[in-house]
Motif scaffolding. Structure first.
Motif, PDB file in Angstrom:
ATOM      1  N   VAL A   1       0.856  -1.197   0.000  1.00 23.15           N
ATOM      2  CA  VAL A   1       0.000   0.000   0.000  1.00 23.15           C
ATOM      3  C   VAL A   1       0.890   1.245   0.000  1.00 23.15           C
ATOM      4  O   VAL A   1       2.107   1.142   0.104  1.00 23.15           O
ATOM      5  CB  VAL A   1      -0.924   0.022   1.242  1.00 23.15           C
ATOM      6  CG1 VAL A   1      -1.858  -1.163   1.230  1.00 23.15           C
ATOM      7  CG2 VAL A   1      -0.111   0.045   2.516  1.00 23.15           C
ATOM      8  N   SER A   2       0.259   2.404  -0.116  1.00 21.40           N
ATOM      9  CA  SER A   2       1.047   3.627  -0.161  1.00 21.40           C
ATOM     10  C   SER A   2       1.535   3.993   1.238  1.00 21.40           C
ATOM     11  O   SER A   2       0.985   3.561   2.243  1.00 21.40           O
ATOM     12  CB  SER A   2       0.215   4.764  -0.723  1.00 21.40           C
ATOM     13  OG  SER A   2      -0.757   5.156   0.219  1.00 21.40           O
ATOM     14  N   ALA A   3       2.569   4.815   1.267  1.00 22.35           N
ATOM     15  CA  ALA A   3       3.110   5.265   2.552  1.00 22.35           C
ATOM     16  C   ALA A   3       2.047   6.033   3.329  1.00 22.35           C
ATOM     17  O   ALA A   3       2.006   5.993   4.557  1.00 22.35           O
ATOM     18  CB  ALA A   3       4.343   6.136   2.328  1.00 22.35           C
ATOM     19  N   GLN A   4       1.202   6.739   2.599  1.00 17.39           N
ATOM     20  CA  GLN A   4       0.162   7.523   3.236  1.00 17.39           C
ATOM     21  C   GLN A   4      -0.779   6.639   4.049  1.00 17.39           C
ATOM     22  O   GLN A   4      -1.171   6.988   5.164  1.00 17.39           O
ATOM     23  CB  GLN A   4      -0.638   8.255   2.151  1.00 17.39           C
ATOM     24  CG  GLN A   4      -1.348   9.468   2.653  1.00 17.39           C
ATOM     25  CD  GLN A   4      -0.383  10.483   3.224  1.00 17.39           C
ATOM     26  OE1 GLN A   4       0.057  10.350   4.337  1.00 17.39           O
ATOM     27  NE2 GLN A   4      -0.062  11.490   2.441  1.00 17.39           N
ATOM     28  N   THR A   5      -1.135   5.519   3.483  1.00 16.71           N
ATOM     29  CA  THR A   5      -2.037   4.596   4.171  1.00 16.71           C
ATOM     30  C   THR A   5      -1.398   4.054   5.442  1.00 16.71           C
ATOM     31  O   THR A   5      -2.030   3.996   6.496  1.00 16.71           O
ATOM     32  CB  THR A   5      -2.407   3.433   3.234  1.00 16.71           C
ATOM     33  OG1 THR A   5      -3.071   3.974   2.100  1.00 16.71           O
ATOM     34  CG2 THR A   5      -3.311   2.451   3.931  1.00 16.71           C
ATOM     35  N   VAL A   6      -0.149   3.684   5.330  1.00 15.80           N
ATOM     36  CA  VAL A   6       0.561   3.205   6.520  1.00 15.80           C
ATOM     37  C   VAL A   6       0.602   4.312   7.562  1.00 15.80           C
ATOM     38  O   VAL A   6       0.403   4.079   8.748  1.00 15.80           O
ATOM     39  CB  VAL A   6       1.992   2.764   6.154  1.00 15.80           C
ATOM     40  CG1 VAL A   6       2.775   2.434   7.410  1.00 15.80           C
ATOM     41  CG2 VAL A   6       1.941   1.567   5.229  1.00 15.80           C
ATOM     42  N   ARG A   7       0.846   5.530   7.098  1.00 15.11           N
ATOM     43  CA  ARG A   7       0.911   6.668   8.018  1.00 15.11           C
ATOM     44  C   ARG A   7      -0.421   6.822   8.748  1.00 15.11           C
ATOM     45  O   ARG A   7      -0.458   7.087   9.946  1.00 15.11           O
ATOM     46  CB  ARG A   7       1.248   7.924   7.222  1.00 15.11           C
ATOM     47  CG  ARG A   7       1.809   9.046   8.057  1.00 15.11           C
ATOM     48  CD  ARG A   7       2.382  10.135   7.197  1.00 15.11           C
ATOM     49  NE  ARG A   7       3.673   9.794   6.626  1.00 15.11           N
ATOM     50  CZ  ARG A   7       3.944   9.796   5.331  1.00 15.11           C
ATOM     51  NH1 ARG A   7       3.012  10.121   4.476  1.00 15.11           N
ATOM     52  NH2 ARG A   7       5.139   9.465   4.907  1.00 15.11           N
ATOM     53  N   ARG A   8      -1.487   6.653   8.024  1.00 14.46           N
ATOM     54  CA  ARG A   8      -2.804   6.759   8.661  1.00 14.46           C
ATOM     55  C   ARG A   8      -2.998   5.658   9.695  1.00 14.46           C
ATOM     56  O   ARG A   8      -3.552   5.898  10.769  1.00 14.46           O
ATOM     57  CB  ARG A   8      -3.891   6.705   7.583  1.00 14.46           C
ATOM     58  CG  ARG A   8      -4.154   8.057   6.953  1.00 14.46           C
ATOM     59  CD  ARG A   8      -5.357   8.006   6.020  1.00 14.46           C
ATOM     60  NE  ARG A   8      -4.966   7.681   4.658  1.00 14.46           N
ATOM     61  CZ  ARG A   8      -4.984   8.549   3.639  1.00 14.46           C
ATOM     62  NH1 ARG A   8      -5.361   9.783   3.844  1.00 14.46           N
ATOM     63  NH2 ARG A   8      -4.637   8.191   2.434  1.00 14.46           N
ATOM     64  N   ASP A   9      -2.548   4.456   9.366  1.00 16.88           N
ATOM     65  CA  ASP A   9      -2.648   3.366  10.341  1.00 16.88           C
ATOM     66  C   ASP A   9      -1.872   3.721  11.604  1.00 16.88           C
ATOM     67  O   ASP A   9      -2.351   3.531  12.719  1.00 16.88           O
ATOM     68  CB  ASP A   9      -2.081   2.072   9.744  1.00 16.88           C
ATOM     69  CG  ASP A   9      -3.034   1.435   8.746  1.00 16.88           C
ATOM     70  OD1 ASP A   9      -4.232   1.769   8.798  1.00 16.88           O
ATOM     71  OD2 ASP A   9      -2.582   0.634   7.926  1.00 16.88           O
ATOM     72  N   ILE A  10      -0.689   4.237  11.402  1.00 20.12           N
ATOM     73  CA  ILE A  10       0.164   4.561  12.541  1.00 20.12           C
ATOM     74  C   ILE A  10      -0.444   5.680  13.374  1.00 20.12           C
ATOM     75  O   ILE A  10      -0.375   5.665  14.604  1.00 20.12           O
ATOM     76  CB  ILE A  10       1.582   4.933  12.048  1.00 20.12           C
ATOM     77  CG1 ILE A  10       2.283   3.673  11.537  1.00 20.12           C
ATOM     78  CG2 ILE A  10       2.392   5.603  13.144  1.00 20.12           C
ATOM     79  CD1 ILE A  10       3.642   3.933  10.966  1.00 20.12           C
ATOM     80  N   ILE A  11      -1.044   6.645  12.703  1.00 17.20           N
ATOM     81  CA  ILE A  11      -1.707   7.733  13.438  1.00 17.20           C
ATOM     82  C   ILE A  11      -2.842   7.163  14.285  1.00 17.20           C
ATOM     83  O   ILE A  11      -2.990   7.505  15.455  1.00 17.20           O
ATOM     84  CB  ILE A  11      -2.242   8.789  12.452  1.00 17.20           C
ATOM     85  CG1 ILE A  11      -1.072   9.551  11.827  1.00 17.20           C
ATOM     86  CG2 ILE A  11      -3.183   9.757  13.164  1.00 17.20           C
ATOM     87  CD1 ILE A  11      -1.471  10.503  10.727  1.00 17.20           C
ATOM     88  N   THR A  12      -3.613   6.275  13.679  1.00 11.66           N
ATOM     89  CA  THR A  12      -4.718   5.644  14.413  1.00 11.66           C
ATOM     90  C   THR A  12      -4.203   4.900  15.645  1.00 11.66           C
ATOM     91  O   THR A  12      -4.728   5.054  16.751  1.00 11.66           O
ATOM     92  CB  THR A  12      -5.463   4.655  13.496  1.00 11.66           C
ATOM     93  OG1 THR A  12      -5.967   5.368  12.380  1.00 11.66           O
ATOM     94  CG2 THR A  12      -6.615   4.002  14.250  1.00 11.66           C
ATOM     95  N   LEU A  13      -3.180   4.110  15.437  1.00 11.31           N
ATOM     96  CA  LEU A  13      -2.640   3.310  16.534  1.00 11.31           C
ATOM     97  C   LEU A  13      -2.014   4.189  17.614  1.00 11.31           C
ATOM     98  O   LEU A  13      -2.121   3.897  18.807  1.00 11.31           O
ATOM     99  CB  LEU A  13      -1.600   2.320  15.994  1.00 11.31           C
ATOM    100  CG  LEU A  13      -2.150   1.211  15.098  1.00 11.31           C
ATOM    101  CD1 LEU A  13      -1.031   0.458  14.394  1.00 11.31           C
ATOM    102  CD2 LEU A  13      -3.002   0.247  15.901  1.00 11.31           C
TER     103      LEU A  13
ATOM    104  N   LEU B   1      -1.158   2.853  21.385  1.00 13.93           N
ATOM    105  CA  LEU B   1      -0.604   1.512  21.198  1.00 13.93           C
ATOM    106  C   LEU B   1       0.830   1.545  20.675  1.00 13.93           C
ATOM    107  O   LEU B   1       1.548   0.567  20.766  1.00 13.93           O
ATOM    108  CB  LEU B   1      -1.492   0.712  20.243  1.00 13.93           C
ATOM    109  CG  LEU B   1      -2.916   0.460  20.764  1.00 13.93           C
ATOM    110  CD1 LEU B   1      -3.772  -0.200  19.698  1.00 13.93           C
ATOM    111  CD2 LEU B   1      -2.860  -0.398  22.005  1.00 13.93           C
ATOM    112  N   LEU B   2       1.217   2.657  20.096  1.00 12.01           N
ATOM    113  CA  LEU B   2       2.609   2.797  19.647  1.00 12.01           C
ATOM    114  C   LEU B   2       2.959   4.275  19.609  1.00 12.01           C
ATOM    115  O   LEU B   2       2.119   5.135  19.855  1.00 12.01           O
ATOM    116  CB  LEU B   2       2.823   2.133  18.283  1.00 12.01           C
ATOM    117  CG  LEU B   2       1.900   2.491  17.114  1.00 12.01           C
ATOM    118  CD1 LEU B   2       2.201   3.851  16.542  1.00 12.01           C
ATOM    119  CD2 LEU B   2       2.033   1.439  16.032  1.00 12.01           C
ATOM    120  N   GLN B   3       4.197   4.532  19.284  1.00  7.13           N
ATOM    121  CA  GLN B   3       4.694   5.897  19.294  1.00  7.13           C
ATOM    122  C   GLN B   3       5.182   6.290  17.908  1.00  7.13           C
ATOM    123  O   GLN B   3       5.928   5.556  17.264  1.00  7.13           O
ATOM    124  CB  GLN B   3       5.845   6.005  20.309  1.00  7.13           C
ATOM    125  CG  GLN B   3       6.372   7.408  20.487  1.00  7.13           C
ATOM    126  CD  GLN B   3       7.428   7.459  21.581  1.00  7.13           C
ATOM    127  OE1 GLN B   3       7.734   6.438  22.198  1.00  7.13           O
ATOM    128  NE2 GLN B   3       7.976   8.629  21.813  1.00  7.13           N
TER     129      GLN B   3
END
Lengths: 243, 243
Positions: free
Chosen positions: B38-50, B55-57
């Motif tokens: 997937v795109s980096a943007q999508t991963v970024r959104r996942d990370i923001i959510t988490l 759950l993470l930093q």
DNA sequence: TCTTTCGTGTAAGATTTCTTCCATCAAATG
DNA sequence: CATTTGATGGAAGAAATCTTACACGAAAGA
């Protein structure tokens, strides 16, 4: 005259930087600069020095242990068929059919890891696995996690060899979740690595029920050797509805 | 009235992202994007959510476990946080005395991991270990890495239990590198975990020579039970010159 | 069927970090 | 004492990442 290897000539601050990195998993340049009261430039230079010696890994904004992100980065993510969303679907479906408290064998592979991530959120499973990466997904206090010992055979964290087979032959477990490389047109489930195939066979023999986890992209392909006929599995779990 | 905790409503991918982060310590956005396709943007959104769920930093360029520095939830992380530069000195010194091609048992512990990181930079070792974290530090193509199977007993990746003992009893190796929690005033080498003590004892019996790796901070302390007297070791490797 | 919602991909500008080069200072060296 | 070496900090341009905003398509709901 690079005598780099022989002398671990680290300055006191570099030694502390290294311990911070190895201890915390990841540290930002900014945090280190603040801790030592030096400029970010200086910390950056320390990190460059340490990374050149292979003692840590540089990241944009900080540094981390060499074995940490590298594992999930180049090797494991491994240019090959990287985990597609389908794998998460397969993993979720497989996890859904595993009853609480079951004893489960988990094979090696990214699809299996997707399933393991689901199982790890529950409690009380008796896990048996030959993948040390999969093992690390579980909290040992919430589950009984048994690693079947053997020889590490790849960056994927897979253990293989006679020891694994012998140990599996002594086990009796409820469910085995198996991954594969291919399912050919004659419905033979196949893989490329003969050592791993032997492990899969042994696990299936030890399990009351075996499930095959694979995406449909594996169908119609062929591989080196056969794991078992499709009929040997209780069910084939893919990302599409089988209804 | 935060109802955030009760429902860990994570998508399959987010769950795996979380497991990667907790497992590896730090993962780049780029690596995750590649892994999932997937795109980096999508991963970024996942990370923001988490990260919003605690759950993470987030970090510039990736993500890591929450509270990497002041973690109070993982005893292992807490232990690692105490890791001082001395440990790297100890590790380097121990690695220096291991001859190429030797068969080596590596105990569980951060000091041992420091040593393992050094050994991993060379080639041709025959490694035996009960720490799956230590095992992951080696490239299986450059070394023979054997994981002694058993039950996962902690976040530190240590394997213990009868299987481990039985397997070790069958082995004959050159060197055992042992860690400990304390060395009391009567020169008894001690530890807190009886399961791990049994493993250490078995490993020492299997080895032609045993070395104790510990920082001087362990001296003058006491622990739950005894591993062996100091005289049982070929040498004690600390961060200070013994000349 | 239409609308809404959600997840995703793309693009442009803002922000942060990185690299490179240079100046300063202290300690070691002649 | 002069010179060299090494560590450090600062600044300008380059590179990478982040944020914001918008568009698209699939799925759910009216």
């Amino acid at each position: 005259m690079t005598d780099t290897q022989t002398t671990p000539n680290l300055s006191p601050r570099q030694a502390v930087v290294l311990s911070r990195v190895l201890g915390s998993g990841f540290v930002t340049i900014e945090a280190l600069a603040e801790e030592f009261g030096v400029s970010a430039q200086t910390v950056r230079r320390d990190i460059i020095t340490l990374s050149e010696k292979g003692l840590l890994q540089r990241f944009h904004g900080g540094a981390g242990p060499v074995g940490a992100a590298e594992s999930a980065r180049l090797d494991h993510a491994a240019k090959r068929d990287v985990a597609k969303p389908e794998k998460h679907l397969v993993g979720a479906r497989a996890a859904a059919i595993i009853p609480d408290g079951a004893s489960v064998f988990l094979d090696v592979g990214t699809t299996i890891e997707c399933c393991a991530a689901r199982l790890a959120q529950r409690k009380g499973f008796r896990i048996f696995t030959t993948s040390i990466r999969t093992a690390l997904l579980f909290d040992p206090e919430a589950h009984e996690v048994n690693v079947i010992g053997g020889r590490l055979s790849g960056r994927d964290g897979s253990l293989t060899g006679e020891e694994v087979i012998l140990r599996l032959n002594d086990l009796r477990i409820d469910v085995a979740l198996i991954a594969c490389s291919a399912v050919d047109d004659t419905e033979r489930v196949m893989d490329f690595n003969t050592s791993k195939i032997a492990v899969k066979k042994a696990a299936m023999n030890a399990a009351a029920a075996s499930y095959l986890l694979c995406t449909t992209s594996k169908f119609g392909r062929t591989a080196l050797a056969t794991i078992a006929p499709m009929s040997r599995f209780q069910s084939i779990i893919t990302e599409v509805e089988t209804s």
